[in-house]
Design an enzyme around this catalytic site. Sequence first.
Site, mmCIF file in Angstrom:
data_model
loop_
_atom_site.group_PDB
_atom_site.id
_atom_site.type_symbol
_atom_site.label_atom_id
_atom_site.label_comp_id
_atom_site.label_asym_id
_atom_site.label_seq_id
_atom_site.Cartn_x
_atom_site.Cartn_y
_atom_site.Cartn_z
ATOM 1 N N GLY A 76 0.858 -1.271 0.128
ATOM 2 C CA GLY A 76 -0.050 -0.073 -0.071
ATOM 3 C C GLY A 76 0.862 1.110 -0.150
ATOM 4 C CG HIS A 77 3.448 2.242 3.247
ATOM 5 N ND1 HIS A 77 3.206 1.057 4.166
ATOM 6 C CD2 HIS A 77 2.847 3.291 4.076
ATOM 7 C CE1 HIS A 77 2.860 1.323 5.418
ATOM 8 N NE2 HIS A 77 2.495 2.831 5.258
#
Length: 281
Positions: A36-37
């Site tokens: 996600g990052h």
Amino acid sequence: MKMFERSGDLQVFLDTHRSSNKKIALVPTMGGLHDGHLRLVEKAQSLADVVVVSVFVNPTQFAKDEDFDSYPKTFSDDKILLEGQSVDALFIPSKNEIYPNGTLSNYDVGEMGGLLCGASRPTHFNGVAQVVNRLFDIVNPNYSVFGEKDYQQLLIIKSLVENNNLNVLIESVSTQREIDGLAMSTRNKYLGNKDRQKAPFFYQQLSNAKTAIEQGDSTEFVMEKTLSELRVNFEVEYLEILNANNLTQIATNTSEIIIISAIRLGETRLIDNIVFRRPNV
Ligand code: PAF
């Protein structure tokens, strides 16, 4: 990838890029990085010439009884991931660098700061606003990118920028999910095997709620049904169906809606949401 511990050194690096008209994007994180990052980093790279990622586990957004001390610290893995993603600068400030004058904070996070996650974590958004404001001060980015999983945080940061006339554009990236639907989160690392198997039911129930609303069921009915289904596996902190633009109650003409929830699974607190357009509104 250049690494900076001191704001002054990072600023010198960024000023050289700024003077040749390069745009800068900041991705603030608390480390414990996952896919996600990395999607946030990709979005930042699509917007700007120079991407700065900060890794700082911000003490002011944790209450005394929360997981500040045990928050996953995976710095060497984080560094490898960011290098693999060709990030330009990694900023790893100390607490003193971020809070040289102490941590007293009186940011106005508005009414929204007291709702939902703010009701159970009353000091949380004040701490988030404090650190994000400070990071903007140091980096002075043209863009900053946040994930939509922390939807309330995203809206609060947007209003912080608007209320303080900050010169940064806030961009967001949709929630990244594991194959079974569980929203990616650093705190998923806390889930033991049994809880990890149960966790995907959270998103499944929210998705069922979305489908029911799309098929014309009333929000009251859907709320009740979803709550009782969530309670089979989880302790529900809150479940709301709200106007996605401002987290207020939906009116008959509200088209953009959000189903948003926080649950506890053993010791682990998980949040998730689904934003969608109501048909025929
Ligand atoms: O979303 C997070 O990881 C944190 O709340 C943030 C925005 C990095 C501030 O500490």
